[in-house]
Design a protein around this motif. Sequence first.
Motif, PDB file in Angstrom:
ATOM      1  N   PHE A 107       0.834  -1.201   0.000  1.00 43.65           N
ATOM      2  CA  PHE A 107       0.000   0.000   0.000  1.00 43.65           C
ATOM      3  C   PHE A 107       0.872   1.256   0.000  1.00 43.65           C
ATOM      4  CE2 PHE A 107      -2.410   3.454   1.784  1.00 43.65           C
ATOM      5  CZ  PHE A 107      -3.597   3.364   1.071  1.00 43.65           C
ATOM      6  N   ALA A 108       1.857   1.290   0.890  1.00 47.70           N
ATOM      7  CA  ALA A 108       2.736   2.458   1.004  1.00 47.70           C
ATOM      8  C   ALA A 108       3.497   2.683  -0.302  1.00 47.70           C
ATOM      9  CB  ALA A 108       3.703   2.269   2.165  1.00 47.70           C
ATOM     10  N   ALA A 109       3.984   1.593  -0.908  1.00 48.84           N
ATOM     11  CA  ALA A 109       4.757   1.719  -2.152  1.00 48.84           C
ATOM     12  C   ALA A 109       3.867   2.254  -3.266  1.00 48.84           C
ATOM     13  CB  ALA A 109       5.329   0.363  -2.549  1.00 48.84           C
ATOM     14  N   ARG A 110       2.650   1.773  -3.319  1.00 48.66           N
ATOM     15  CA  ARG A 110       1.773   2.159  -4.422  1.00 48.66           C
ATOM     16  C   ARG A 110       1.309   3.605  -4.315  1.00 48.66           C
ATOM     17  NH1 ARG A 110      -2.634  -2.110  -5.462  1.00 48.66           N
ATOM     18  NH2 ARG A 110      -0.933  -3.568  -5.130  1.00 48.66           N
ATOM     19  N   GLU A 111       1.127   4.033  -3.058  1.00 48.70           N
ATOM     20  CA  GLU A 111       0.668   5.404  -2.837  1.00 48.70           C
ATOM     21  C   GLU A 111       1.833   6.383  -2.795  1.00 48.70           C
ATOM     22  OE1 GLU A 111      -2.695   6.215  -2.623  1.00 48.70           O
ATOM     23  OE2 GLU A 111      -2.832   4.148  -3.323  1.00 48.70           O
ATOM     24  N   GLY A 112       3.050   5.856  -2.971  1.00 45.81           N
ATOM     25  CA  GLY A 112       4.220   6.736  -2.922  1.00 45.81           C
ATOM     26  C   GLY A 112       4.436   7.349  -1.551  1.00 45.81           C
ATOM     27  N   MET A 113       3.962   6.646  -0.500  1.00 47.14           N
ATOM     28  CA  MET A 113       4.153   7.151   0.860  1.00 47.14           C
ATOM     29  C   MET A 113       5.594   6.928   1.269  1.00 47.14           C
ATOM     30  SD  MET A 113       0.745   5.458   2.531  1.00 47.14           S
ATOM     31  CE  MET A 113       1.051   5.842   4.259  1.00 47.14           C
ATOM     32  N   ASP A 114       6.251   7.992   1.733  1.00 49.48           N
ATOM     33  CA  ASP A 114       7.593   7.814   2.249  1.00 49.48           C
ATOM     34  C   ASP A 114       7.459   7.534   3.735  1.00 49.48           C
ATOM     35  OD1 ASP A 114      10.153   7.787   3.008  1.00 49.48           O
ATOM     36  OD2 ASP A 114      10.600   9.886   2.504  1.00 49.48           O
ATOM     37  N   MET A 115       7.598   6.264   4.089  1.00 46.42           N
ATOM     38  CA  MET A 115       7.365   5.886   5.477  1.00 46.42           C
ATOM     39  C   MET A 115       8.539   6.299   6.359  1.00 46.42           C
ATOM     40  SD  MET A 115       4.395   4.778   5.574  1.00 46.42           S
ATOM     41  CE  MET A 115       4.407   4.149   7.267  1.00 46.42           C
ATOM     42  N   ASN A 116       9.674   6.612   5.717  1.00 45.62           N
ATOM     43  CA  ASN A 116      10.856   6.993   6.485  1.00 45.62           C
ATOM     44  C   ASN A 116      11.000   6.035   7.674  1.00 45.62           C
ATOM     45  OD1 ASN A 116      13.074   8.435   7.197  1.00 45.62           O
ATOM     46  ND2 ASN A 116      11.935  10.036   8.312  1.00 45.62           N
TER      47      ASN A 116
ATOM     48  N   GLU B  27     -13.412  -4.424  -1.928  1.00 50.00           N
ATOM     49  CA  GLU B  27     -12.302  -4.457  -2.872  1.00 50.00           C
ATOM     50  C   GLU B  27     -10.942  -4.696  -2.232  1.00 50.00           C
ATOM     51  OE1 GLU B  27     -12.183  -1.523  -5.854  1.00 50.00           O
ATOM     52  OE2 GLU B  27     -14.191  -1.986  -6.586  1.00 50.00           O
ATOM     53  N   LEU B  28     -10.785  -4.342  -0.975  1.00 54.38           N
ATOM     54  CA  LEU B  28      -9.481  -4.431  -0.325  1.00 54.38           C
ATOM     55  C   LEU B  28      -8.433  -3.857  -1.272  1.00 54.38           C
ATOM     56  CD1 LEU B  28      -9.754  -7.991   1.309  1.00 54.38           C
ATOM     57  CD2 LEU B  28     -10.444  -5.798   2.262  1.00 54.38           C
ATOM     58  N   LEU B  29      -7.230  -4.398  -1.237  1.00 51.95           N
ATOM     59  CA  LEU B  29      -6.170  -3.860  -2.073  1.00 51.95           C
ATOM     60  C   LEU B  29      -5.895  -4.860  -3.197  1.00 51.95           C
ATOM     61  CD1 LEU B  29      -4.371  -1.350  -1.933  1.00 51.95           C
ATOM     62  CD2 LEU B  29      -2.754  -2.670  -0.559  1.00 51.95           C
ATOM     63  N   PRO B  30      -6.167  -4.482  -4.472  1.00 44.54           N
ATOM     64  CA  PRO B  30      -5.903  -5.462  -5.535  1.00 44.54           C
ATOM     65  C   PRO B  30      -4.400  -5.602  -5.801  1.00 44.54           C
ATOM     66  CG  PRO B  30      -6.679  -3.403  -6.495  1.00 44.54           C
ATOM     67  CD  PRO B  30      -6.671  -3.205  -5.003  1.00 44.54           C
ATOM     68  N   ARG B  31      -4.024  -6.644  -6.466  1.00 46.51           N
ATOM     69  CA  ARG B  31      -2.626  -6.891  -6.888  1.00 46.51           C
ATOM     70  C   ARG B  31      -1.628  -6.809  -5.737  1.00 46.51           C
ATOM     71  NH1 ARG B  31      -1.151  -4.135 -12.422  1.00 46.51           N
ATOM     72  NH2 ARG B  31       0.452  -5.729 -12.254  1.00 46.51           N
ATOM     73  N   ILE B  32      -2.022  -7.413  -4.635  1.00 47.94           N
ATOM     74  CA  ILE B  32      -1.180  -7.478  -3.445  1.00 47.94           C
ATOM     75  C   ILE B  32      -0.182  -8.630  -3.594  1.00 47.94           C
ATOM     76  CG2 ILE B  32      -2.667  -9.078  -2.137  1.00 47.94           C
ATOM     77  CD1 ILE B  32      -1.478  -5.876  -0.676  1.00 47.94           C
ATOM     78  N   CYS B  33      -0.549  -9.630  -4.417  1.00 46.81           N
ATOM     79  CA  CYS B  33       0.335 -10.784  -4.615  1.00 46.81           C
ATOM     80  C   CYS B  33       0.162 -11.331  -6.029  1.00 46.81           C
ATOM     81  CB  CYS B  33       0.063 -11.880  -3.582  1.00 46.81           C
ATOM     82  SG  CYS B  33      -1.605 -12.497  -3.581  1.00 46.81           S
TER      83      CYS B  33
END
Lengths: 332, 332
Positions: free
Chosen positions: B177-186, B326-332
Amino acid sequence: MTKTITLAHGNGGAENNELIKEVFYEAFKNEILEKSEDAAIIQNGELAFSTDSFTVSPLFFSGADIGKLAICGTCNDLAMMGAKPKYLTCSVIIEEGFEVEQLQRIVASMKKELEVNDAIVVSGDTKVVPKGAVDKIFINTTGIGEILYKGISSNNISEDDLILVNRDIGAHGATIFAAREGMDMNSNLKSDCNSLYPQVKALIDSGIKITALRDATRGGVSAVLNEWAKQSNICIEVDEEKIPLCDEVRGICEMLGFEATNLANEGTFVLAIPKDDVVKAIEVLHGFPEASNACIIGKVTQQYNKKVILNSSWGTKRFLDTPTGELLPRIC
Amino acid sequence: MTKTITLAHGNGGAENNELIKEVFYEAFKNEILEKSEDAAIIQNGELAFSTDSFTVSPLFFSGADIGKLAICGTCNDLAMMGAKPKYLTCSVIIEEGFEVEQLQRIVASMKKELEVNDAIVVSGDTKVVPKGAVDKIFINTTGIGEILYKGISSNNISEDDLILVNRDIGAHGATIFAAREGMDMNSNLKSDCNSLYPQVKALIDSGIKITALRDATRGGVSAVLNEWAKQSNICIEVDEEKIPLCDEVRGICEMLGFEATNLANEGTFVLAIPKDDVVKAIEVLHGFPEASNACIIGKVTQQYNKKVILNSSWGTKRFLDTPTGELLPRIC
């Protein structure tokens, strides 16, 4: 320049073989994989194991659909190693918005073809991806077969063998091409897509010795013969006029300049069997309506090592090479 | 109105189960399939057989990539049935234009993870499709494992068992989720993607009795517990505060309102083991750095048949349902 994957890398021909060897065999190396058979032989020679992903477009075409194709494709790879298809897995990747009714039609085709093979689906996976991430539906089937006849291998063909096909060639490739181009063939052209286990079982049951068997899918009969010539270190000489072709496939080839031997098949196999068993094998195959054109197409010689020679009806000779280039994508 | 497939049909939750039952189980029905285990048990209980297709996006993410995921996913399904992963097939569908260097990175990850499982790829298939027919690359792996410990089943859990997890949950889903949303989790957030066979083997070798095991992939821990409750005809009561969560996953859940128990995992499993073996099991799991948070999360009761109850730290109770939507598609 960045090296990228091209459609030719999936053609079942030369570039495909190169990619498989350089990337996959290189990383995964092991003795079983390097045998390059239609199916891996595991568990002390008791089981055959094979996988195929199906991306064919259109999904429904004359003579079959992606569902029938997905069962035939994997079961045939097992049958080509002398195995009875037994257990399959079925993994589907579906595009959001795909019609449930179409999915049900596809699954019904799979069910029907499983019955022909007396095989069952024992495990599966269902993924749905957003619009645009996949074109409609892709299906992977992976199968385990129980080996009934041991020793079939593309590595052991010799001058004692003759080369046969079980039917006229090229029907699947020609059908997909015609469907995709919207050609109205106004004809009986239909895919040869078919389960081959019944024919293989009949050959085994009649006591025929089988040296090699391979279904001529992507890359067609040309790809099979060239792989055999290389793997068995032989020359295969084929008589062009003996290769059975139906009128519709001949017509498409003449019109568009295709080589019928490069066209994909999904219910057509090439056999290498000892000369003494050939008459009986043809008799057995002729017992199947779909194999009524089964015949000898060539012999094994030592003329040009690892090469396939095509003798034309005019008495000329040329090399029949492994297909190269883009060929037709999404044929299976 | 035409019924179509939605993203919810691939969520690993309620709609996914419905589609599988109504379309696939209905057509393919047989005893093995209907057991609904992580892998099919075949050949008189000697072998496990399982398939998975991987469509994850992005292909490379913190902690793993599609290659590692494709090996872990299928090997873990085998390990969850007490089997040692042995033979795999690998079938790839590649989009024209994909970089060969990326393919090589993916295949190198697969190779490395195969070694962890001491498994080999024995058969494969490579398809290339035109631009737009698939998003970059999809991989199917199908595996055969040799069963080391018989009798693991989601259908036999009873009040004699306690429910454990092997580590903190939700890291894979949160990472994607973080990668897809471009969240910088630092932060140190990374996928839990990992091969579980070593942990399972250690449990077996130490003589622990295992009632049920399941890796909590799509649909997360909620999906596993609900399937178990239904299949074993029991009530599972889970203590919310006992469920281990890392700070990063807790942060994402609080920020976005996700339930950690619905998030996908790729190296996290739920165990049901007899009470007498629990202390030892936790000791064995704590021997693995990645399982240092292994702990008991719940128990089996008869309070609400086929239901999962979540006890909060405030003393309140609620049903923990199978995830829907829908949850998160393409998780795996």
